[in-house]
Design an enzyme around this catalytic site. Structure first.
Site: not given
Ligand code: GAR
Length: 196
Positions: A13, A15, A88-89, A105, A175
């Site tokens: 975590g 990010n 996957l959502i 990504h 990122e």
């Protein structure tokens, strides 16, 4: 009126932490919830240390029920950012948050994306292919891995002697530099907040 955003994360975590810090004290964006699919993910104690509520989803509840929608509603969430979330959502969640879910990504999509392409696997593939540059992509989420419309990309060079770990470090720095700012811009301009 403030946006209430949820961060979904499966791992450390870094990010998520960076985003939480960026929006601390913001009057327009509140990180209202951190969701993880792993009960021992580093992101959970980190979020708690910042006073952000956390929620753990099981595979069963995520894919066989719509319980997460109620949790998101309880926290008045109107926008979701995936920050290293590896599941996957499901379609019901994409439909409930149209163009209100984005993913980060660690490569220049559409290359090096899709199922199994996450974390170090991506950087190892980039290194093995002898790429001279890589980067990161922020995109809307749809029902396929890494396929929604691209919102933002940033690039960095790959030097001939770079290891996958070197590449990972450079991409993560990109990122951290860009994800919070891209979210801030997107929330400011494109997405209307919930009434607070
Ligand atoms: C980030 O590099 C993110 O781009 C990647 O996981 C890492 C999470 O790091 N996401 C994917 O690979 C999704 N396919 P963090 O936990 O330190 O933020």
């Amino acid at each position: 009126m403030a946006h209430h955003i949820a961060l979904f994360a499966s791992g450390t975590g870094s990010n998520a932490r960076n985003i939480i810090k960026y929006f601390q004290g913001s009057e327009t964006v509140r990180v209202a919830l951190v969701v993880s699919n792993k009960k021992d993910a580093g992101v959970l104690p980190m979020a708690q240390a910042y006073g952000v509520p956390t929620h753990i989803v099981s595979r069963h509840s995520f894919y066989e029920s719509t319980e997460i929608l109620e949790v998101l509603q309880q926290h008045q969430v109107d926008f979701i950012a995936l920050a290293g979330f590896l599941w996957l959502i499901p379609a019901y969640l994409v439909r409930a948050f149209p163009r209100r879910i984005v993913n980060i990504h660690p490569a220049l999509l559409p290359r090096y994306g899709g199922k199994g392409m996450y974390g170090m696997h991506v950087h190892e593939a980039v290194q093995a292919a002898g790429e001279t540059e890589t980067g990161m992509t922020i995109h809307y989420v749809n029902e396929q891995y890494d396929e929604g419309d691209i919102l933002f990309q940033a690039r960095c060079p790959v030097a001939p002697g770079d290891s996958a770990a070197d590449i990972a470090r450079n991409v993560l720095a990109l990122e951290h530099r860009h994800f919070p700012e891209v979210l801030a811009r997107l929330l400011d301009t494109a997405v209307a907040p919930n009434a607070d």
